[in-house]
Scaffold this motif. Structure first.
Motif, PDB file in Angstrom:
ATOM      1  N   ASP A 159       0.830  -1.205   0.000  1.00 63.58           N
ATOM      2  CA  ASP A 159       0.000   0.000   0.000  1.00 63.58           C
ATOM      3  C   ASP A 159       0.871   1.265   0.000  1.00 63.58           C
ATOM      4  O   ASP A 159       0.560   2.250   0.654  1.00 63.58           O
ATOM      5  N   MET A 160       1.966   1.213  -0.762  1.00 62.35           N
ATOM      6  CA  MET A 160       2.859   2.368  -0.825  1.00 62.35           C
ATOM      7  C   MET A 160       2.175   3.614  -1.371  1.00 62.35           C
ATOM      8  O   MET A 160       2.631   4.730  -1.136  1.00 62.35           O
ATOM      9  N   ASP A 161       1.061   3.435  -2.107  1.00 58.85           N
ATOM     10  CA  ASP A 161       0.380   4.586  -2.682  1.00 58.85           C
ATOM     11  C   ASP A 161      -0.111   5.567  -1.625  1.00 58.85           C
ATOM     12  O   ASP A 161      -0.357   6.740  -1.935  1.00 58.85           O
ATOM     13  N   VAL A 162      -0.230   5.109  -0.378  1.00 60.52           N
ATOM     14  CA  VAL A 162      -0.680   6.004   0.683  1.00 60.52           C
ATOM     15  C   VAL A 162       0.299   7.156   0.876  1.00 60.52           C
ATOM     16  O   VAL A 162      -0.076   8.234   1.359  1.00 60.52           O
ATOM     17  N   LEU A 163       1.560   6.953   0.475  1.00 61.94           N
ATOM     18  CA  LEU A 163       2.553   8.025   0.600  1.00 61.94           C
ATOM     19  C   LEU A 163       2.219   9.208  -0.294  1.00 61.94           C
ATOM     20  O   LEU A 163       2.728  10.311  -0.092  1.00 61.94           O
ATOM     21  N   GLY A 164       1.368   8.993  -1.276  1.00 63.17           N
ATOM     22  CA  GLY A 164       0.927  10.091  -2.131  1.00 63.17           C
ATOM     23  C   GLY A 164       0.030  11.071  -1.409  1.00 63.17           C
ATOM     24  O   GLY A 164      -0.256  12.147  -1.940  1.00 63.17           O
ATOM     25  N   ASN A 165      -0.404  10.731  -0.188  1.00 62.57           N
ATOM     26  CA  ASN A 165      -1.253  11.632   0.591  1.00 62.57           C
ATOM     27  C   ASN A 165      -0.447  12.701   1.322  1.00 62.57           C
ATOM     28  O   ASN A 165      -1.026  13.577   1.962  1.00 62.57           O
ATOM     29  N   LEU A 166       0.878  12.598   1.269  1.00 69.83           N
ATOM     30  CA  LEU A 166       1.728  13.652   1.832  1.00 69.83           C
ATOM     31  C   LEU A 166       2.809  13.992   0.801  1.00 69.83           C
ATOM     32  O   LEU A 166       2.837  13.416  -0.278  1.00 69.83           O
ATOM     33  N   GLN A 167       3.671  14.919   1.132  1.00 66.43           N
ATOM     34  CA  GLN A 167       4.743  15.300   0.208  1.00 66.43           C
ATOM     35  C   GLN A 167       5.909  14.337   0.414  1.00 66.43           C
ATOM     36  O   GLN A 167       6.752  14.539   1.281  1.00 66.43           O
ATOM     37  N   PHE A 168       5.930  13.281  -0.395  1.00 64.28           N
ATOM     38  CA  PHE A 168       6.954  12.253  -0.267  1.00 64.28           C
ATOM     39  C   PHE A 168       8.017  12.422  -1.349  1.00 64.28           C
ATOM     40  O   PHE A 168       7.701  12.671  -2.519  1.00 64.28           O
ATOM     41  N   SER A 169       9.286  12.270  -0.968  1.00 62.49           N
ATOM     42  CA  SER A 169      10.406  12.365  -1.905  1.00 62.49           C
ATOM     43  C   SER A 169      11.408  11.262  -1.621  1.00 62.49           C
ATOM     44  O   SER A 169      11.691  10.953  -0.451  1.00 62.49           O
ATOM     45  N   SER A 170      11.960  10.673  -2.671  1.00 61.18           N
ATOM     46  CA  SER A 170      13.030   9.684  -2.523  1.00 61.18           C
ATOM     47  C   SER A 170      14.286  10.206  -3.212  1.00 61.18           C
ATOM     48  O   SER A 170      14.234  10.660  -4.352  1.00 61.18           O
ATOM     49  N   ILE A 171      15.408  10.163  -2.500  1.00 61.62           N
ATOM     50  CA  ILE A 171      16.692  10.643  -3.007  1.00 61.62           C
ATOM     51  C   ILE A 171      17.604   9.434  -3.150  1.00 61.62           C
ATOM     52  O   ILE A 171      17.722   8.618  -2.228  1.00 61.62           O
ATOM     53  N   TRP A 172      18.257   9.301  -4.303  1.00 64.25           N
ATOM     54  CA  TRP A 172      19.098   8.122  -4.526  1.00 64.25           C
ATOM     55  C   TRP A 172      20.228   8.464  -5.485  1.00 64.25           C
ATOM     56  O   TRP A 172      20.215   9.493  -6.162  1.00 64.25           O
ATOM     57  N   THR A 173      21.221   7.591  -5.518  1.00 66.67           N
ATOM     58  CA  THR A 173      22.331   7.719  -6.457  1.00 66.67           C
ATOM     59  C   THR A 173      22.527   6.377  -7.161  1.00 66.67           C
ATOM     60  O   THR A 173      22.402   5.319  -6.522  1.00 66.67           O
ATOM     61  N   PRO A 174      22.834   6.387  -8.445  1.00 66.69           N
ATOM     62  CA  PRO A 174      23.108   5.120  -9.135  1.00 66.69           C
ATOM     63  C   PRO A 174      24.441   4.497  -8.733  1.00 66.69           C
ATOM     64  O   PRO A 174      24.722   3.364  -9.109  1.00 66.69           O
ATOM     65  N   TRP A 175      25.253   5.226  -7.976  1.00 67.87           N
ATOM     66  CA  TRP A 175      26.566   4.730  -7.540  1.00 67.87           C
ATOM     67  C   TRP A 175      26.556   4.486  -6.035  1.00 67.87           C
ATOM     68  O   TRP A 175      27.386   5.003  -5.291  1.00 67.87           O
ATOM     69  N   ASP A 176      25.630   3.686  -5.578  1.00 60.36           N
ATOM     70  CA  ASP A 176      25.436   3.497  -4.141  1.00 60.36           C
ATOM     71  C   ASP A 176      26.375   2.446  -3.562  1.00 60.36           C
ATOM     72  O   ASP A 176      27.081   2.692  -2.602  1.00 60.36           O
ATOM     73  N   PHE A 177      26.379   1.226  -4.110  1.00 59.43           N
ATOM     74  CA  PHE A 177      27.232   0.108  -3.703  1.00 59.43           C
ATOM     75  C   PHE A 177      26.815  -0.580  -2.403  1.00 59.43           C
ATOM     76  O   PHE A 177      27.312  -1.654  -2.087  1.00 59.43           O
ATOM     77  N   ILE A 178      25.918   0.022  -1.624  1.00 58.51           N
ATOM     78  CA  ILE A 178      25.355  -0.633  -0.446  1.00 58.51           C
ATOM     79  C   ILE A 178      23.922  -1.060  -0.743  1.00 58.51           C
ATOM     80  O   ILE A 178      23.508  -2.160  -0.387  1.00 58.51           O
ATOM     81  N   ILE A 179      23.179  -0.191  -1.376  1.00 59.99           N
ATOM     82  CA  ILE A 179      21.851  -0.550  -1.864  1.00 59.99           C
ATOM     83  C   ILE A 179      22.051  -1.138  -3.258  1.00 59.99           C
ATOM     84  O   ILE A 179      22.354  -0.425  -4.208  1.00 59.99           O
ATOM     85  N   VAL A 180      21.919  -2.461  -3.359  1.00 66.36           N
ATOM     86  CA  VAL A 180      22.222  -3.177  -4.595  1.00 66.36           C
ATOM     87  C   VAL A 180      20.994  -4.008  -5.004  1.00 66.36           C
ATOM     88  O   VAL A 180      20.583  -4.898  -4.259  1.00 66.36           O
ATOM     89  N   PRO A 181      20.381  -3.696  -6.147  1.00 70.01           N
ATOM     90  CA  PRO A 181      20.772  -2.622  -7.060  1.00 70.01           C
ATOM     91  C   PRO A 181      20.381  -1.253  -6.510  1.00 70.01           C
ATOM     92  O   PRO A 181      19.443  -1.144  -5.723  1.00 70.01           O
ATOM     93  N   ALA A 182      21.089  -0.227  -6.955  1.00 70.13           N
ATOM     94  CA  ALA A 182      20.836   1.127  -6.459  1.00 70.13           C
ATOM     95  C   ALA A 182      19.421   1.580  -6.761  1.00 70.13           C
ATOM     96  O   ALA A 182      18.837   2.385  -6.018  1.00 70.13           O
ATOM     97  N   SER A 183      18.835   1.057  -7.824  1.00 70.63           N
ATOM     98  CA  SER A 183      17.476   1.458  -8.211  1.00 70.63           C
ATOM     99  C   SER A 183      16.438   1.025  -7.187  1.00 70.63           C
ATOM    100  O   SER A 183      15.287   1.459  -7.242  1.00 70.63           O
TER     101      SER A 183
END
Length: 214
Positions: A150-174
């Protein structure tokens, strides 16, 4: 050939000082609130009131639900029930804060919610250890399937995700991307610099500057 999505470019902050809410920063695994030293100072210089809390235990042995309850307790003790807040979660802290928002009533009081390099869809690096927290952060874990249902509930507030394609810890970075809210793709090399690099800190400030309905 797949078209590459451009990196986010900073724009001018839009909201005034009196539209800003207190900001709570929540750290990730193996870290404590000191990881936010640069980001906290950066936001304070720009007029935000910044708060942090230390989750315990933070070494991978606790369930994320248990850590989210600590966030709920901190917010309940630190702020009046009528006080809206903004929330920033780093890495594992992004999942902890999501659980608070989606399962513990945070959706009722959080106005802006920002995650930084959070494993929203899991990280393969979590397979290196067999502790509780790591199991919950693996791709397709029961915890993530439930939270993403039910991730769509996050649309009820101002939600933002910040990421980098060169993460190396979050694999895959996407895995840090979300199909809801705003996305900030920043050219920062390595997971650990996402809360101290000027570009990612500017992205946090812009995400916290999005106007909200009163």
């Amino acid at each position: 050939m797949r078209k590459r999505e451009p990196f986010w470019q900073p724009t001018q902050e839009k909201n005034s000082q009196n539209q800003r809410h207190p900001v709570l920063l929540v750290h990730g695994i193996w870290r404590q609130s000191g990881v936010f030293a640069h980001l906290s100072a950066y936001l304070q210089r720009r007029g935000w009131s910044v708060y942090t809390c230390d989750l315990s235990p933070n070494l991978g042995t606790a369930r994320l639900e248990f850590l989210a309850q600590q966030v709920e307790n901190y917010i309940r003790q630190q702020f009046s029930p009528q006080q809206p807040i903004d929330l920033v979660g780093l890495s594992m802290g992004g999942l902890v804060t999501r659980y608070y928002v989606q399962r513990l009533g945070g959706i009722q009081r959080v106005r802006r919610f920002v995650t930084i390099s959070a494993p929203h869809h899991g990280t393969n690096m979590a397979s290196l250890l067999n502790f509780t927290t790591y199991r919950q952060m693996r791709p397709n874990s029961d915890f993530l399937q439930d939270l993403n249902r039910d991730m769509d509930v996050l649309g009820n507030l101002q939600f933002s995700s910040i990421w980098t394609p060169w993460d190396f810890i979050i694999v895959p970075a996407s895995s840090s991307r979300m199909p809801v809210g705003r996305e900030f793709k920043v050219p920062v090399v390595a997971h650990g610099f996402m809360v101290r690099h000027p570009r990612s800190m500017a992205a946090v400030a812009e995400a916290l500057s999005v106007p909200v309905e009163v």
